[in-house]
Design an enzyme around this catalytic site. Structure first.
Site, mmCIF file in Angstrom:
data_model
loop_
_atom_site.group_PDB
_atom_site.id
_atom_site.type_symbol
_atom_site.label_atom_id
_atom_site.label_comp_id
_atom_site.label_asym_id
_atom_site.label_seq_id
_atom_site.Cartn_x
_atom_site.Cartn_y
_atom_site.Cartn_z
ATOM 1 N N CYS A 49 -5.899 -2.476 1.934
ATOM 2 C CA CYS A 49 -4.749 -2.863 2.630
ATOM 3 C C CYS A 49 -5.007 -2.701 4.173
ATOM 4 O O CYS A 49 -4.091 -3.051 4.999
ATOM 5 C CB CYS A 49 -3.428 -2.951 2.158
ATOM 6 S SG CYS A 49 -3.293 -3.187 0.603
ATOM 7 N N HIS A 100 4.148 -0.584 6.859
ATOM 8 C CA HIS A 100 3.353 -1.349 5.884
ATOM 9 C C HIS A 100 4.293 -1.857 4.779
ATOM 10 O O HIS A 100 4.290 -2.632 4.280
ATOM 11 C CB HIS A 100 2.515 -0.155 5.370
ATOM 12 C CG HIS A 100 1.372 -0.652 4.382
ATOM 13 N ND1 HIS A 100 0.499 -1.762 4.743
ATOM 14 C CD2 HIS A 100 1.262 -0.415 3.154
ATOM 15 C CE1 HIS A 100 -0.218 -1.992 3.809
ATOM 16 N NE2 HIS A 100 0.155 -1.236 2.477
ATOM 17 N N GLU A 126 6.416 6.533 3.577
ATOM 18 C CA GLU A 126 6.150 5.934 4.749
ATOM 19 C C GLU A 126 7.321 6.132 5.634
ATOM 20 O O GLU A 126 7.346 6.813 6.637
ATOM 21 C CB GLU A 126 5.810 4.480 4.855
ATOM 22 C CG GLU A 126 5.630 3.979 6.333
ATOM 23 C CD GLU A 126 5.317 2.476 6.300
ATOM 24 O OE1 GLU A 126 5.448 1.700 5.463
ATOM 25 O OE2 GLU A 126 4.778 2.018 7.270
ATOM 26 N N LYS A 161 6.945 -8.178 5.143
ATOM 27 C CA LYS A 161 6.308 -8.386 3.800
ATOM 28 C C LYS A 161 7.000 -9.442 2.838
ATOM 29 O O LYS A 161 6.523 -10.194 2.108
ATOM 30 C CB LYS A 161 5.681 -7.358 2.946
ATOM 31 C CG LYS A 161 4.485 -6.741 3.599
ATOM 32 C CD LYS A 161 3.811 -5.688 2.540
ATOM 33 C CE LYS A 161 2.562 -5.541 3.347
ATOM 34 N NZ LYS A 161 2.384 -4.599 4.378
ATOM 35 N N HIS A 219 2.509 -9.715 0.451
ATOM 36 C CA HIS A 219 1.586 -8.429 0.943
ATOM 37 C C HIS A 219 0.271 -9.166 0.987
ATOM 38 O O HIS A 219 -0.475 -9.617 -0.169
ATOM 39 C CB HIS A 219 1.670 -7.587 -0.162
ATOM 40 C CG HIS A 219 0.735 -6.547 0.531
ATOM 41 N ND1 HIS A 219 -0.088 -6.278 1.499
ATOM 42 C CD2 HIS A 219 0.660 -4.940 -0.136
ATOM 43 C CE1 HIS A 219 -0.630 -5.197 1.611
ATOM 44 N NE2 HIS A 219 -0.441 -4.325 0.494
ATOM 45 N N PHE A 263 -5.033 1.438 -0.232
ATOM 46 C CA PHE A 263 -5.321 2.229 -1.681
ATOM 47 C C PHE A 263 -6.553 3.251 -1.279
ATOM 48 O O PHE A 263 -7.252 3.048 -0.332
ATOM 49 C CB PHE A 263 -6.070 1.112 -2.674
ATOM 50 C CG PHE A 263 -4.822 0.746 -3.463
ATOM 51 C CD1 PHE A 263 -3.615 0.982 -3.600
ATOM 52 C CD2 PHE A 263 -5.305 -0.195 -4.721
ATOM 53 C CE1 PHE A 263 -2.497 0.545 -4.337
ATOM 54 C CE2 PHE A 263 -4.389 -0.657 -5.416
ATOM 55 C CZ PHE A 263 -3.259 -0.199 -5.396
#
Length: 392
Positions: free
Chosen positions: A160, A285, A296, A314, A319, A377
């Site tokens: 991502c 994110h 986050e 998002k 996403h 990831f």
């Protein structure tokens, strides 16, 4: 680092094709999410699907790369005059002096899924017996052919964070004198591996995603394509800094104290020659998974003061994985240009663990400097800082 000019940009998402569609959706707080209608046996979830891709036709000379992902790459390239700007760039600098750096997470793996579904004995069916579309570099190879660019051609696949890292790679190549400009971007399309893979990890919500809401329970997957042209000089907003880090912690979970997130945000701000208090807006994110949002938001609260405005977008686009970096970087740039800081959709009951910086409603104000976070990831993290043209 010396500021670099972003002289053209475009986005195609579930909210529509081109920058105006994205602007309208953000201003109206209109989500592009829909009930999952992808494939004959759809998962019970919501998705951000781009309309009309099945009708897109590649030019005859590019049909060797034909697949859903490359059709989105082509369709997105035709928006906002970017294809014409790339042609002008090629003429101005020479094709070998313009890099092509593109992010994706799964590239055209959807074509590989189809090929295995329709195996002819132990061979792929003839129409899909094209090795290039079964490699991660399918997207970069296709765009090199589609644009005629002959500089370094790189496909970045760091989950991502892929299409955020493309800006960092472009900056390094330009500053090293290898090229004069770069076409950067990201393209990712929905496929079975993504939908059922993320579901197997327990990360997909059956409802629309709810970033930073106390009841959030997973993400809504989406697809998108977007591009930006980065040059040493020119008219447009500026790329001021980038930061990259690796959690080195876990295959799919972020560092529990947000160490990697904090390090890449600090590096981006320092490279821009700024302080955390200078950042006006941060596109998070913000995946809407319980731990990712909490970690986050904790890292953001520890680094920034309460005046920062931050949001996840998002729930507008889904996403978009390998395309999330370009989508959300261009939304951050829009905040600088329009003063609109989009609120976080579906955050009806904010999680008290997530800090006061999280915007729920659209807010307007001066945005001198904006930032984007993209965390992938494996702890692949990238933060970018942008500013208005006047600073150069």
């Amino acid at each position: 680092m010396p500021p670099l000019a972003i002289t053209a940009r475009t986005l195609t998402t579930a909210c529509g094709a081109g920058m105006d569609s994205m602007r309208e959706a953000l201003a109206a707080r209109r989500s592009g999410l829909r009930r999952n209608d992808f494939s004959a046996h759809p998962l019970d979830t919501w998705i951000g699907r781009v309309d009309g891709l099945e009708d897109v036709q590649l030019p005859a000379e590019l049909m060797g790369w034909d697949c859903r992902n490359n059709r989105l790459a082509w369709f997105a390239l035709q928006q906002d005059g970017v294809a014409a700007r790339v042609a002008a760039l090629r003429e101005r600098y020479g094709a070998a002096r313009v890099a092509l750096i593109i992010g994706t997470s799964t590239s055209s793996i959807g074509a590989s899924e189809e090929a295995y579904t329709r195996l002819d004995g132990d061979r792929f069916p003839a129409d899909l017996h094209r090795p290039i579309i079964h490699t991660p570099h399918s997207l970069g190879s296709f765009l090199a052919a589609a644009t005629g660019l002959r500089g370094p051609c790189v496909t970045v696949a760091t989950a991502c964070s892929s299409s955020a890292k493309v800006f960092a790679q472009a900056a390094r190549l330009i500053q090293a004198g290898v090229v004069d400009a770069a076409l950067v971007g990201g393209v990712d399309t929905l496929c079975g591996s993504v939908l059922f893979g993320f579901n197997a990890l327990g990360l997909v919500s059956t409802a629309q995603c709810r970033p930073f809401d106390v009841a959030r329970n997973g993400l809504s997957l989406g697809e998108a394509g977007g591009y930006a042209i980065v040059e040493r000089e020119g008219t447009g907003p500026r790329l001021l800094g980038y930061g990259e880090s690796s959690d080195a912690h876990h295959m799919s979970s972020p560092h529990p104290e947000g160490l990697g997130a904090r390090m890449c945000m600090q590096a981006a701000i320092a490279r821009a020659g700024l302080a955390p208090s200078d950042i006006d807006y941060l596109n998070l994110h913000g995946t809407a998974t319980p731990k990712n949002d909490e970690i986050e938001a904790g890292a953001v609260a520890r680094l920034f003061g309460e005046r920062l405005r931050a949001s996840s977008t998002k729930a507008y686009t889904g996403h978009t994985l390998g395309a999330a970096g370009i989508v959300e970087s261009l939304i951050a740039i829009e905040a600088i240009e329009s003063g609109l800081m989009p609120g976080t959709l579906n955050c009806d009951d904010p999680d008290p663990a997530c800090g006061p910086q999280i915007l729920r409603e659209n807010t307007r104000g001066e945005v001198r400097y904006a930032m984007n976070n993209s965390f992938g990831f494996g702890g692949n993290n990238c933060s970018l800082v942008f500013g208005a043209e006047a600073r150069a």
